[in-house]
Enzyme design. Structure first.
Site, PDB file in Angstrom:
ATOM      1  N   THR A  61     -15.043  -5.698   5.392  1.00 29.82           N
ATOM      2  CA  THR A  61     -14.989  -5.751   6.863  1.00 29.82           C
ATOM      3  C   THR A  61     -15.306  -4.388   7.482  1.00 29.82           C
ATOM      4  O   THR A  61     -15.566  -4.294   8.673  1.00 29.82           O
ATOM      5  CB  THR A  61     -13.621  -6.264   7.354  1.00 29.82           C
ATOM      6  OG1 THR A  61     -12.605  -5.637   6.583  1.00 29.82           O
ATOM      7  CG2 THR A  61     -13.505  -7.753   7.221  1.00 29.82           C
ATOM      8  N   GLY A  95       0.027  -6.328   5.541  1.00 36.73           N
ATOM      9  CA  GLY A  95       0.530  -5.023   5.120  1.00 36.73           C
ATOM     10  C   GLY A  95       1.490  -4.447   6.124  1.00 36.73           C
ATOM     11  O   GLY A  95       2.673  -4.818   6.167  1.00 36.73           O
ATOM     12  N   ARG A  96       0.975  -3.564   6.983  1.00 36.02           N
ATOM     13  CA  ARG A  96       1.841  -2.801   7.888  1.00 36.02           C
ATOM     14  C   ARG A  96       2.743  -3.608   8.812  1.00 36.02           C
ATOM     15  O   ARG A  96       3.856  -3.152   9.095  1.00 36.02           O
ATOM     16  CB  ARG A  96       0.980  -1.794   8.672  1.00 36.02           C
ATOM     17  CG  ARG A  96       0.489  -0.671   7.769  1.00 36.02           C
ATOM     18  CD  ARG A  96      -0.720   0.024   8.320  1.00 36.02           C
ATOM     19  NE  ARG A  96      -1.887  -0.853   8.340  1.00 36.02           N
ATOM     20  CZ  ARG A  96      -3.079  -0.495   8.792  1.00 36.02           C
ATOM     21  NH1 ARG A  96      -3.268   0.708   9.269  1.00 36.02           N
ATOM     22  NH2 ARG A  96      -4.085  -1.355   8.764  1.00 36.02           N
ATOM     23  N   ASN A 119     -21.407  -6.588 -18.655  1.00 33.51           N
ATOM     24  CA  ASN A 119     -20.672  -6.347 -19.890  1.00 33.51           C
ATOM     25  C   ASN A 119     -19.412  -5.500 -19.654  1.00 33.51           C
ATOM     26  O   ASN A 119     -18.345  -5.777 -20.214  1.00 33.51           O
ATOM     27  CB  ASN A 119     -21.596  -5.649 -20.896  1.00 33.51           C
ATOM     28  CG  ASN A 119     -20.945  -5.491 -22.247  1.00 33.51           C
ATOM     29  OD1 ASN A 119     -20.469  -6.466 -22.818  1.00 33.51           O
ATOM     30  ND2 ASN A 119     -20.893  -4.264 -22.746  1.00 33.51           N
ATOM     31  N   LYS A 158     -11.066  -4.844  -7.059  1.00 34.26           N
ATOM     32  CA  LYS A 158     -12.471  -5.001  -6.603  1.00 34.26           C
ATOM     33  C   LYS A 158     -13.485  -4.453  -7.606  1.00 34.26           C
ATOM     34  O   LYS A 158     -14.253  -3.525  -7.305  1.00 34.26           O
ATOM     35  CB  LYS A 158     -12.671  -4.317  -5.248  1.00 34.26           C
ATOM     36  CG  LYS A 158     -11.776  -4.843  -4.137  1.00 34.26           C
ATOM     37  CD  LYS A 158     -12.170  -4.240  -2.805  1.00 34.26           C
ATOM     38  CE  LYS A 158     -11.350  -4.732  -1.643  1.00 34.26           C
ATOM     39  NZ  LYS A 158      -9.970  -4.240  -1.618  1.00 34.26           N
ATOM     40  N   LEU A 159     -13.542  -5.058  -8.786  1.00 30.32           N
ATOM     41  CA  LEU A 159     -14.465  -4.570  -9.817  1.00 30.32           C
ATOM     42  C   LEU A 159     -15.927  -4.789  -9.429  1.00 30.32           C
ATOM     43  O   LEU A 159     -16.272  -5.790  -8.787  1.00 30.32           O
ATOM     44  CB  LEU A 159     -14.183  -5.276 -11.160  1.00 30.32           C
ATOM     45  CG  LEU A 159     -13.079  -4.620 -12.014  1.00 30.32           C
ATOM     46  CD1 LEU A 159     -11.727  -4.724 -11.366  1.00 30.32           C
ATOM     47  CD2 LEU A 159     -13.062  -5.236 -13.400  1.00 30.32           C
ATOM     48  N   HIS A 160     -16.785  -3.846  -9.826  1.00 35.20           N
ATOM     49  CA  HIS A 160     -18.232  -3.932  -9.549  1.00 35.20           C
ATOM     50  C   HIS A 160     -18.930  -3.002 -10.535  1.00 35.20           C
ATOM     51  O   HIS A 160     -18.886  -1.786 -10.379  1.00 35.20           O
ATOM     52  CB  HIS A 160     -18.498  -3.502  -8.096  1.00 35.20           C
ATOM     53  CG  HIS A 160     -19.916  -3.692  -7.659  1.00 35.20           C
ATOM     54  ND1 HIS A 160     -20.320  -3.502  -6.357  1.00 35.20           N
ATOM     55  CD2 HIS A 160     -21.016  -4.072  -8.342  1.00 35.20           C
ATOM     56  CE1 HIS A 160     -21.622  -3.752  -6.259  1.00 35.20           C
ATOM     57  NE2 HIS A 160     -22.064  -4.094  -7.443  1.00 35.20           N
ATOM     58  N   ASP A 161     -19.574  -3.582 -11.559  1.00 36.45           N
ATOM     59  CA  ASP A 161     -20.270  -2.769 -12.570  1.00 36.45           C
ATOM     60  C   ASP A 161     -21.227  -3.703 -13.312  1.00 36.45           C
ATOM     61  O   ASP A 161     -21.415  -4.851 -12.894  1.00 36.45           O
ATOM     62  CB  ASP A 161     -19.235  -2.134 -13.520  1.00 36.45           C
ATOM     63  CG  ASP A 161     -19.735  -0.818 -14.123  1.00 36.45           C
ATOM     64  OD1 ASP A 161     -20.917  -0.748 -14.532  1.00 36.45           O
ATOM     65  OD2 ASP A 161     -18.942   0.134 -14.192  1.00 36.45           O
ATOM     66  N   ASP A 206       0.849  -1.194   0.000  1.00 38.79           N
ATOM     67  CA  ASP A 206       0.000   0.000   0.000  1.00 38.79           C
ATOM     68  C   ASP A 206       0.888   1.248   0.000  1.00 38.79           C
ATOM     69  O   ASP A 206       0.919   2.008   0.973  1.00 38.79           O
ATOM     70  CB  ASP A 206      -0.940  -0.035   1.211  1.00 38.79           C
ATOM     71  CG  ASP A 206      -1.947  -1.171   1.114  1.00 38.79           C
ATOM     72  OD1 ASP A 206      -2.404  -1.466  -0.013  1.00 38.79           O
ATOM     73  OD2 ASP A 206      -2.267  -1.777   2.148  1.00 38.79           O
ATOM     74  N   LYS A 256       0.608  -7.706  -3.240  1.00 41.46           N
ATOM     75  CA  LYS A 256      -0.742  -7.204  -3.526  1.00 41.46           C
ATOM     76  C   LYS A 256      -0.646  -5.738  -3.957  1.00 41.46           C
ATOM     77  O   LYS A 256      -0.092  -4.912  -3.240  1.00 41.46           O
ATOM     78  CB  LYS A 256      -1.655  -7.312  -2.303  1.00 41.46           C
ATOM     79  CG  LYS A 256      -3.077  -6.785  -2.590  1.00 41.46           C
ATOM     80  CD  LYS A 256      -4.041  -7.121  -1.470  1.00 41.46           C
ATOM     81  CE  LYS A 256      -4.129  -6.067  -0.401  1.00 41.46           C
ATOM     82  NZ  LYS A 256      -4.874  -4.859  -0.808  1.00 41.46           N
ATOM     83  N   ASP A 278      -5.620  -6.102  -6.678  1.00 39.16           N
ATOM     84  CA  ASP A 278      -6.797  -5.931  -5.819  1.00 39.16           C
ATOM     85  C   ASP A 278      -7.564  -4.678  -6.235  1.00 39.16           C
ATOM     86  O   ASP A 278      -7.440  -3.627  -5.618  1.00 39.16           O
ATOM     87  CB  ASP A 278      -6.277  -5.819  -4.373  1.00 39.16           C
ATOM     88  CG  ASP A 278      -7.370  -5.614  -3.349  1.00 39.16           C
ATOM     89  OD1 ASP A 278      -8.542  -5.910  -3.644  1.00 39.16           O
ATOM     90  OD2 ASP A 278      -7.043  -5.167  -2.231  1.00 39.16           O
ATOM     91  N   GLN A 291      -7.207  -2.517  12.443  1.00 41.24           N
ATOM     92  CA  GLN A 291      -7.882  -3.809  12.226  1.00 41.24           C
ATOM     93  C   GLN A 291      -8.570  -4.232  13.520  1.00 41.24           C
ATOM     94  O   GLN A 291      -8.029  -4.067  14.604  1.00 41.24           O
ATOM     95  CB  GLN A 291      -6.869  -4.891  11.808  1.00 41.24           C
ATOM     96  CG  GLN A 291      -6.213  -4.650  10.451  1.00 41.24           C
ATOM     97  CD  GLN A 291      -7.105  -5.003   9.266  1.00 41.24           C
ATOM     98  OE1 GLN A 291      -8.302  -5.263   9.437  1.00 41.24           O
ATOM     99  NE2 GLN A 291      -6.541  -4.966   8.075  1.00 41.24           N
TER     100      GLN A 291
HETATM  101  O1  C5P Z   1      -1.698  -3.115   6.854  1.00 40.97           O
HETATM  102  P1  C5P Z   1      -2.676  -4.240   6.941  1.00 40.97           P
HETATM  103  O2  C5P Z   1      -2.025  -5.579   7.287  1.00 40.97           O
HETATM  104  O3  C5P Z   1      -3.874  -3.934   7.811  1.00 40.97           O
HETATM  105  O4  C5P Z   1      -3.184  -4.377   5.439  1.00 40.97           O
HETATM  106  C1  C5P Z   1      -4.204  -5.257   5.063  1.00 40.97           C
HETATM  107  C2  C5P Z   1      -4.489  -5.127   3.599  1.00 40.97           C
HETATM  108  O5  C5P Z   1      -5.614  -5.918   3.288  1.00 40.97           O
HETATM  109  C3  C5P Z   1      -4.827  -3.704   3.130  1.00 40.97           C
HETATM  110  O6  C5P Z   1      -4.346  -3.565   1.785  1.00 40.97           O
HETATM  111  C4  C5P Z   1      -6.341  -3.673   3.187  1.00 40.97           C
HETATM  112  O7  C5P Z   1      -6.875  -2.767   2.265  1.00 40.97           O
HETATM  113  C5  C5P Z   1      -6.671  -5.111   2.777  1.00 40.97           C
HETATM  114  N1  C5P Z   1      -7.980  -5.588   3.228  1.00 40.97           N
HETATM  115  C6  C5P Z   1      -8.367  -5.632   4.543  1.00 40.97           C
HETATM  116  N2  C5P Z   1      -9.610  -6.094   4.901  1.00 40.97           N
HETATM  117  C7  C5P Z   1     -10.449  -6.512   3.952  1.00 40.97           C
HETATM  118  C8  C5P Z   1     -10.078  -6.499   2.604  1.00 40.97           C
HETATM  119  C9  C5P Z   1      -8.808  -6.028   2.273  1.00 40.97           C
HETATM  120  O8  C5P Z   1      -7.594  -5.247   5.427  1.00 40.97           O
HETATM  121  N3  C5P Z   1     -11.622  -7.001   4.292  1.00 40.97           N
END
Ligand code: C5P
Length: 232
Positions: free
Chosen positions: A119, A210-211, A67, A61-64, A10, A32, A59, A190
């Site tokens: 989430t 991520g972090r 077609n 996340k398409l939604h439309d 990210d 990712k 990542d 989180q």
């Molecule tokens: O930094 P961290 O470990 O919280 O990053 C988690 C990654 O997963 C981020 O890119 C976040 O956008 C993604 N993500 C999430 N929860 C979801 C879907 C995706 O934390 N339900």
């Protein structure tokens, strides 16, 4: 593809991303790429990370309408990513169209994963904003089943839901779980978290971290700790 640790890159620019990835001289992490980096840098960032030998989860996340999603997926398929995703809320027809678009002429395609309920959406928001009155757990499982019926390969879900998804949709239906933290680490924003070892125990197929890795003093050591706890 087996179990793996996916590092959520990210970052806001290619420069920051490569400064981070350059640290990994041994095992190359599964990466990712999310909306921020993709919208900032465009498809070239995907090609460059692939060229450096990383697997990629795109990542977006398409939604439309079906077609439009089909056509967008037929563009993404040429980027040669390993996993990409969409919102199951777009309906089974949209998901089926996505698979058609994503499938190359030789029949191969990246894995396609559905987001069920984000989430960040809780029961209250679902009821009041979306007018969905069922319990959120049921909605998540129903969307997972729709994704499975449409031919998708799995869902993104909380580690706490992974076991139930496997029970409902079969153990081959993939679960990709963010919300992973070390027992001695910062939880940040989180809410419902698991350690890599717990995620392994409950049968997650991929963890997205991520972090705990990107913001670690020693990102390579943090990544290797995840790999050791989750895979080895
Ligand atoms: O930094 P961290 O470990 O919280 O990053 C988690 C990654 O997963 C981020 O890119 C976040 O956008 C993604 N993500 C999430 N929860 C979801 C879907 C995706 O934390 N339900």
């Amino acid at each position: 593809m087996g179990k793996d640790v996916i590092v959520a890159c990210d970052f806001k620019s290619a420069e920051d991303t490569f400064a981070f990835l350059d640290k990994f001289t041994g095992r190359k992490p599964f990466v990712k790429i999310g909306m921020e980096l993709f919208y900032a840098e465009g498809p070239s960032i995907v090609r460059e990370i692939k060229r450096r030998g990383h697997k990629i989860f795109l990542d977006l996340k398409l939604h439309d309408i079906p077609n439009t999603v089909k056509k967008a997926m037929s563009v993404l398929r040429n980027l040669d990513v390993d996993i990409t995703n969409l919102h199951a809320a777009g309906t089974k027809r949209m998901m089926e169209a996505a698979i058609e678009g994503l499938t190359r002429e030789d029949g191969t395609r990246p894995l396609l994963i559905a987001v069920t309920q984000l989430t960040s959406t809780d029961q209250e928001a679902m009821e009041n904003d979306l007018l969905i009155k069922e319990p959120i757990d049921e909605v998540v499982m129903h969307y997972a089943k729709n994704a499975k019926d449409a031919g998708l390969d799995g869902v993104v879900c909380s580690p706490l839901e992974a076991e139930k998804v496997h029970t409902r949709c079969g153990k081959d239906f993939l679960t990709i779980t963010p919300g992973v933290r070390f027992a001695d680490g910062d939880v940040g924003d989180q809410k419902r978290v698991m350690t890599p070892a717990q995620a392994k125990e409950i049968g997650s197929d991929y963890i997205v971290v991520g972090r705990p890795i990107t913001a670690a003093e020693d990102p390579v050591a943090a990544y290797e700790r995840c790999v050791k706890d989750f895979i080895d």
